[in-house]
Design a protein around this motif. Structure first.
Motif, PDB file in Angstrom:
ATOM      1  N   PRO A  53      32.916  10.480 -18.916  1.00 40.89           N
ATOM      2  CA  PRO A  53      33.077  12.088 -19.173  1.00 40.89           C
ATOM      3  C   PRO A  53      32.466  12.498 -20.269  1.00 40.89           C
ATOM      4  O   PRO A  53      32.032  12.215 -21.590  1.00 40.89           O
ATOM      5  CB  PRO A  53      34.397  12.170 -19.803  1.00 40.89           C
ATOM      6  CG  PRO A  53      35.095  11.233 -19.756  1.00 40.89           C
ATOM      7  CD  PRO A  53      33.886   9.858 -18.910  1.00 40.89           C
ATOM      8  N   GLY A  54      31.164  13.374 -20.296  1.00 38.78           N
ATOM      9  CA  GLY A  54      30.432  14.582 -21.018  1.00 38.78           C
ATOM     10  C   GLY A  54      29.347  13.814 -20.363  1.00 38.78           C
ATOM     11  O   GLY A  54      28.175  14.753 -21.402  1.00 38.78           O
ATOM     12  N   THR A  55      28.564  13.212 -19.763  1.00 31.88           N
ATOM     13  CA  THR A  55      27.881  13.000 -19.103  1.00 31.88           C
ATOM     14  C   THR A  55      27.037  13.533 -18.032  1.00 31.88           C
ATOM     15  O   THR A  55      27.824  13.809 -16.925  1.00 31.88           O
ATOM     16  CB  THR A  55      26.692  11.259 -19.312  1.00 31.88           C
ATOM     17  OG1 THR A  55      27.763  11.254 -17.905  1.00 31.88           O
ATOM     18  CG2 THR A  55      27.589  10.460 -20.274  1.00 31.88           C
ATOM     19  N   PRO A  56      25.944  14.414 -18.186  1.00 32.33           N
ATOM     20  CA  PRO A  56      25.217  15.215 -16.903  1.00 32.33           C
ATOM     21  C   PRO A  56      25.707  14.610 -15.684  1.00 32.33           C
ATOM     22  O   PRO A  56      25.797  13.240 -15.200  1.00 32.33           O
ATOM     23  CB  PRO A  56      23.961  15.010 -16.846  1.00 32.33           C
ATOM     24  CG  PRO A  56      23.655  13.884 -17.802  1.00 32.33           C
ATOM     25  CD  PRO A  56      24.678  14.010 -18.905  1.00 32.33           C
ATOM     26  N   GLU A  57      25.585  15.277 -14.210  1.00 29.02           N
ATOM     27  CA  GLU A  57      25.987  14.709 -13.707  1.00 29.02           C
ATOM     28  C   GLU A  57      24.500  13.770 -12.221  1.00 29.02           C
ATOM     29  O   GLU A  57      23.829  14.398 -12.934  1.00 29.02           O
ATOM     30  CB  GLU A  57      26.472  15.560 -11.930  1.00 29.02           C
ATOM     31  CG  GLU A  57      27.042  14.525 -10.785  1.00 29.02           C
ATOM     32  CD  GLU A  57      28.708  15.139 -10.849  1.00 29.02           C
ATOM     33  OE1 GLU A  57      28.777  13.198 -10.631  1.00 29.02           O
ATOM     34  OE2 GLU A  57      29.455  15.160 -11.742  1.00 29.02           O
ATOM     35  N   PHE A  58      25.315  12.611 -11.963  1.00 21.57           N
ATOM     36  CA  PHE A  58      24.664  11.553 -11.449  1.00 21.57           C
ATOM     37  C   PHE A  58      23.686  12.505  -9.866  1.00 21.57           C
ATOM     38  O   PHE A  58      24.738  12.275  -8.867  1.00 21.57           O
ATOM     39  CB  PHE A  58      24.500   9.912 -11.404  1.00 21.57           C
ATOM     40  CG  PHE A  58      23.288   9.290 -10.530  1.00 21.57           C
ATOM     41  CD1 PHE A  58      22.491   9.065 -12.135  1.00 21.57           C
ATOM     42  CD2 PHE A  58      23.842   8.602  -9.787  1.00 21.57           C
ATOM     43  CE1 PHE A  58      21.693   8.357 -11.198  1.00 21.57           C
ATOM     44  CE2 PHE A  58      22.789   8.267  -9.421  1.00 21.57           C
ATOM     45  CZ  PHE A  58      21.580   7.814  -9.738  1.00 21.57           C
ATOM     46  N   SER A  59      22.428  11.895  -9.856  1.00 24.24           N
ATOM     47  CA  SER A  59      22.230  12.463  -8.268  1.00 24.24           C
ATOM     48  C   SER A  59      20.593  11.585  -8.162  1.00 24.24           C
ATOM     49  O   SER A  59      20.228  10.930  -9.370  1.00 24.24           O
ATOM     50  CB  SER A  59      21.909  13.782  -7.801  1.00 24.24           C
ATOM     51  OG  SER A  59      20.808  14.548  -8.725  1.00 24.24           O
ATOM     52  N   LEU A  60      20.361  11.342  -6.919  1.00 25.08           N
ATOM     53  CA  LEU A  60      19.264  10.638  -6.937  1.00 25.08           C
ATOM     54  C   LEU A  60      17.785  11.561  -6.880  1.00 25.08           C
ATOM     55  O   LEU A  60      16.869  11.394  -7.809  1.00 25.08           O
ATOM     56  CB  LEU A  60      18.784  10.624  -5.495  1.00 25.08           C
ATOM     57  CG  LEU A  60      19.690   9.217  -5.020  1.00 25.08           C
ATOM     58  CD1 LEU A  60      19.279   9.000  -3.177  1.00 25.08           C
ATOM     59  CD2 LEU A  60      19.382   8.323  -5.695  1.00 25.08           C
ATOM     60  N   ALA A  61      17.887  12.918  -7.102  1.00 24.56           N
ATOM     61  CA  ALA A  61      16.788  13.690  -7.046  1.00 24.56           C
ATOM     62  C   ALA A  61      16.976  13.381  -9.034  1.00 24.56           C
ATOM     63  O   ALA A  61      15.472  13.926  -9.520  1.00 24.56           O
ATOM     64  CB  ALA A  61      17.326  14.961  -6.970  1.00 24.56           C
ATOM     65  N   ASN A  62      17.505  13.365  -9.018  1.00 27.93           N
ATOM     66  CA  ASN A  62      17.091  13.356 -11.146  1.00 27.93           C
ATOM     67  C   ASN A  62      17.055  11.955 -11.612  1.00 27.93           C
ATOM     68  O   ASN A  62      15.178  11.957 -12.047  1.00 27.93           O
ATOM     69  CB  ASN A  62      18.259  13.061 -11.902  1.00 27.93           C
ATOM     70  CG  ASN A  62      19.582  14.093 -12.030  1.00 27.93           C
ATOM     71  OD1 ASN A  62      19.167  14.978 -11.772  1.00 27.93           O
ATOM     72  ND2 ASN A  62      21.309  13.915 -11.800  1.00 27.93           N
ATOM     73  N   LEU A  63      16.134  11.045 -10.520  1.00 24.83           N
ATOM     74  CA  LEU A  63      15.305  10.045 -10.801  1.00 24.83           C
ATOM     75  C   LEU A  63      13.842  10.351  -9.898  1.00 24.83           C
ATOM     76  O   LEU A  63      12.793   9.828 -11.046  1.00 24.83           O
ATOM     77  CB  LEU A  63      16.110   8.846  -9.698  1.00 24.83           C
ATOM     78  CG  LEU A  63      17.358   8.266  -9.893  1.00 24.83           C
ATOM     79  CD1 LEU A  63      17.656   6.945  -8.915  1.00 24.83           C
ATOM     80  CD2 LEU A  63      16.866   7.516 -11.491  1.00 24.83           C
ATOM     81  N   LEU A  64      13.958  11.181  -9.736  1.00 27.41           N
ATOM     82  CA  LEU A  64      12.057  11.498  -9.344  1.00 27.41           C
ATOM     83  C   LEU A  64      11.486  12.243 -10.496  1.00 27.41           C
ATOM     84  O   LEU A  64      12.205  13.459 -11.384  1.00 27.41           O
ATOM     85  CB  LEU A  64      12.350  12.555  -8.163  1.00 27.41           C
ATOM     86  CG  LEU A  64      12.832  12.290  -6.943  1.00 27.41           C
ATOM     87  CD1 LEU A  64      13.219  12.919  -5.456  1.00 27.41           C
ATOM     88  CD2 LEU A  64      11.884  10.700  -6.399  1.00 27.41           C
ATOM     89  N   PRO A  65      10.339  12.013 -10.360  1.00 26.98           N
ATOM     90  CA  PRO A  65       9.745  12.202 -11.542  1.00 26.98           C
ATOM     91  C   PRO A  65       8.812  13.937 -11.266  1.00 26.98           C
ATOM     92  O   PRO A  65       7.662  13.932 -12.439  1.00 26.98           O
ATOM     93  CB  PRO A  65       8.780  11.295 -11.873  1.00 26.98           C
ATOM     94  CG  PRO A  65       7.741  10.867 -10.230  1.00 26.98           C
ATOM     95  CD  PRO A  65       9.489  10.804  -9.756  1.00 26.98           C
ATOM     96  N   ILE A  66       9.621  14.514 -10.729  1.00 29.68           N
ATOM     97  CA  ILE A  66       8.911  15.900 -10.900  1.00 29.68           C
ATOM     98  C   ILE A  66       9.534  17.104 -11.219  1.00 29.68           C
ATOM     99  O   ILE A  66      11.068  16.872 -12.148  1.00 29.68           O
ATOM    100  CB  ILE A  66       9.838  16.729  -8.995  1.00 29.68           C
ATOM    101  CG1 ILE A  66       9.072  15.841  -7.986  1.00 29.68           C
ATOM    102  CG2 ILE A  66       9.244  18.299  -9.336  1.00 29.68           C
ATOM    103  CD1 ILE A  66       9.866  16.175  -6.813  1.00 29.68           C
ATOM    104  N   GLY A  67       8.593  17.389 -12.420  1.00 31.59           N
ATOM    105  CA  GLY A  67       8.757  18.438 -13.394  1.00 31.59           C
ATOM    106  C   GLY A  67       9.530  19.926 -12.803  1.00 31.59           C
ATOM    107  O   GLY A  67      10.118  20.761 -13.021  1.00 31.59           O
TER     108      GLY A  67
END
Length: 67
Positions: A53-67
């Motif tokens: 609780p309190g952490t951002p939702e995880f997704s595979l898109a978060n792992l990509l190094p696209i700014g």
């Protein structure tokens, strides 16, 4: 009393030898299954249980190094 046939011991011996060889082959591959299955298991459990609780939702898109 019933007499045991002379082949009864050899038949059981062959069966137990077959079971012993089968178990040895299964236990021979067990370290590889643990070695290569541990990380996917941890990832699966992390995705299934979700973030704390309190952490951002995880997704595979978060792992990509696209700014």
């Amino acid at each position: 009393m019933l007499a045991r046939s002379p082949n009864a011991a050899s038949r059981n011996g062959k069966k137990s030898d077959h079971i012993k060889r089968r178990l040895q082959s299964v236990f021979g591959y067990t370290p590889y299954a643990i070695y290569f299955g541990f990380v996917p298991l941890v990832i699966y459990l992390g995705m299934r249980l979700g973030p704390d609780p309190g952490t951002p939702e995880f997704s595979l898109a978060n792992l990509l190094p696209i700014g």
